[in-house]
Design a protein around this motif. Sequence first.
Motif, mmCIF file in Angstrom:
data_model
loop_
_atom_site.group_PDB
_atom_site.id
_atom_site.type_symbol
_atom_site.label_atom_id
_atom_site.label_comp_id
_atom_site.label_asym_id
_atom_site.label_seq_id
_atom_site.Cartn_x
_atom_site.Cartn_y
_atom_site.Cartn_z
ATOM 1 N N LEU A 162 14.590 0.471 12.309
ATOM 2 C CA LEU A 162 13.562 0.718 11.368
ATOM 3 C C LEU A 162 13.880 1.857 10.377
ATOM 4 O O LEU A 162 13.601 1.867 9.246
ATOM 5 C CB LEU A 162 12.244 0.838 12.059
ATOM 6 N N ASP A 163 14.530 3.069 11.094
ATOM 7 C CA ASP A 163 14.806 4.015 9.868
ATOM 8 C C ASP A 163 15.860 3.669 9.076
ATOM 9 O O ASP A 163 15.517 3.831 7.815
ATOM 10 C CB ASP A 163 15.161 5.216 10.807
ATOM 11 N N ASP A 164 16.688 2.567 9.331
ATOM 12 C CA ASP A 164 17.896 2.294 8.412
ATOM 13 C C ASP A 164 16.982 1.400 7.466
ATOM 14 O O ASP A 164 17.354 1.381 6.248
ATOM 15 C CB ASP A 164 18.685 1.494 9.373
ATOM 16 N N CYS A 165 15.937 0.535 8.049
ATOM 17 C CA CYS A 165 15.341 -0.356 6.962
ATOM 18 C C CYS A 165 14.698 0.181 5.838
ATOM 19 O O CYS A 165 14.576 0.006 4.850
ATOM 20 C CB CYS A 165 14.515 -1.377 7.954
ATOM 21 N N ARG A 166 14.081 1.383 6.491
ATOM 22 C CA ARG A 166 13.358 2.155 5.363
ATOM 23 C C ARG A 166 14.172 2.802 4.340
ATOM 24 O O ARG A 166 13.765 2.787 3.078
ATOM 25 C CB ARG A 166 12.307 3.347 6.113
ATOM 26 N N GLY A 200 8.084 -3.854 2.835
ATOM 27 C CA GLY A 200 7.694 -2.627 3.277
ATOM 28 C C GLY A 200 6.426 -2.705 4.301
ATOM 29 O O GLY A 200 6.219 -1.784 5.024
ATOM 30 N N ASP A 201 5.660 -3.542 4.123
ATOM 31 C CA ASP A 201 4.342 -3.734 4.959
ATOM 32 C C ASP A 201 5.024 -4.282 6.195
ATOM 33 O O ASP A 201 4.356 -3.660 7.345
ATOM 34 C CB ASP A 201 3.592 -4.754 4.293
ATOM 35 N N GLY A 202 6.042 -4.966 6.502
ATOM 36 C CA GLY A 202 6.373 -5.481 7.664
ATOM 37 C C GLY A 202 7.209 -4.208 8.428
ATOM 38 O O GLY A 202 6.754 -4.007 9.404
ATOM 39 N N ILE A 203 7.813 -3.299 7.779
ATOM 40 C CA ILE A 203 8.362 -2.185 8.293
ATOM 41 C C ILE A 203 6.992 -1.179 8.979
ATOM 42 O O ILE A 203 7.260 -0.671 10.041
ATOM 43 C CB ILE A 203 9.343 -1.164 7.431
ATOM 44 N N GLY A 221 4.745 -7.825 11.792
ATOM 45 C CA GLY A 221 5.604 -7.387 11.231
ATOM 46 C C GLY A 221 6.743 -8.476 11.063
ATOM 47 O O GLY A 221 7.363 -8.837 10.037
ATOM 48 N N GLN A 222 7.037 -9.255 11.977
ATOM 49 C CA GLN A 222 7.849 -10.511 11.980
ATOM 50 C C GLN A 222 7.472 -11.558 10.931
ATOM 51 O O GLN A 222 8.214 -12.129 10.308
ATOM 52 C CB GLN A 222 7.939 -11.214 13.355
ATOM 53 N N GLU A 223 6.106 -11.851 10.867
ATOM 54 C CA GLU A 223 5.429 -12.907 9.970
ATOM 55 C C GLU A 223 5.801 -12.234 8.507
ATOM 56 O O GLU A 223 6.252 -12.999 7.786
ATOM 57 C CB GLU A 223 4.010 -13.065 10.214
ATOM 58 N N LEU A 224 5.541 -10.993 8.359
ATOM 59 C CA LEU A 224 5.802 -10.318 6.901
ATOM 60 C C LEU A 224 7.364 -10.687 6.521
ATOM 61 O O LEU A 224 7.611 -10.820 5.354
ATOM 62 C CB LEU A 224 5.256 -8.896 7.047
ATOM 63 N N PHE A 225 8.104 -10.223 7.452
ATOM 64 C CA PHE A 225 9.599 -10.464 7.333
ATOM 65 C C PHE A 225 9.769 -11.939 6.977
ATOM 66 O O PHE A 225 10.946 -12.253 6.006
ATOM 67 C CB PHE A 225 10.439 -9.991 8.512
#
Length: 243
Positions: A162-166, A200-203, A221-225
């Motif tokens: 998640l840190d990498d995603c951000r 962003g909302d998913g993260i 989070g999965q649904e937002l992705f």
Amino acid sequence: MAHSNHYEILDIDPAASQAEIKQAYRRLAKQFHPDSNREIVNNDRITRINAAYEILGDPQRRQSYDRELSFSRQMRSAGAYGGTNSPSWHNRQQRTAAAQNQYRQRQTGRDTDEQLQQWLNQVYQPVNRMISHILNPLKEQIDELSADPFDDELLENFQTYLDDCRDYLQKAQRSFRSMPNPSNVAGVAAHLYYCLNQVGDGIDELERFTSSYDEHYLHTGQELFRIAKGLRREAQAALGDLM
């Protein structure tokens, strides 16, 4: 009702670091989570713990809360105390509308082949690449975490993802803002914009799971992705129609 002290709810000192706050919250969330210990389930306690972390877990909101707490104490000592409650839920629709207005203002410039190619190289391709780095590993990460969501090592690995995603998201947002889009790719840019918004909302939702162990955040989070993936495909299709 007396003013709740979030520091007391999380059983931490007001001078605690953000890392200590997160550690305390995770300890309490695990202790009172129904899947962890059904004998001491306390829904009201869990609600107050979550509400406290919503404020103290965010450095900016914590600073605002600290100011309110200090002011309330001053008012009580002066004999004129009045309770103050800060809303704990952000309004995504208002945030999206404000960002959309800024996005529309960026749609300027001449519609030329040179400008289009520059936008593709400087904006579309880097943004699309960063989005792939975020979305593609999710299934594998979820599969690994599902072995034992309460395992600290697995959870730390998921947090690293998640840190990498951000970090990728911030890079994608900088690329997206780096130049205005040509008018003929306004639809492509709009799909990218909403895709980044969903990412962003998913993260944020997945981040809440790592602290609360509440699977609702994981599923959201999965649904937002999933929605973000659809928006990226729409951007690719819209671009294909122009080429």
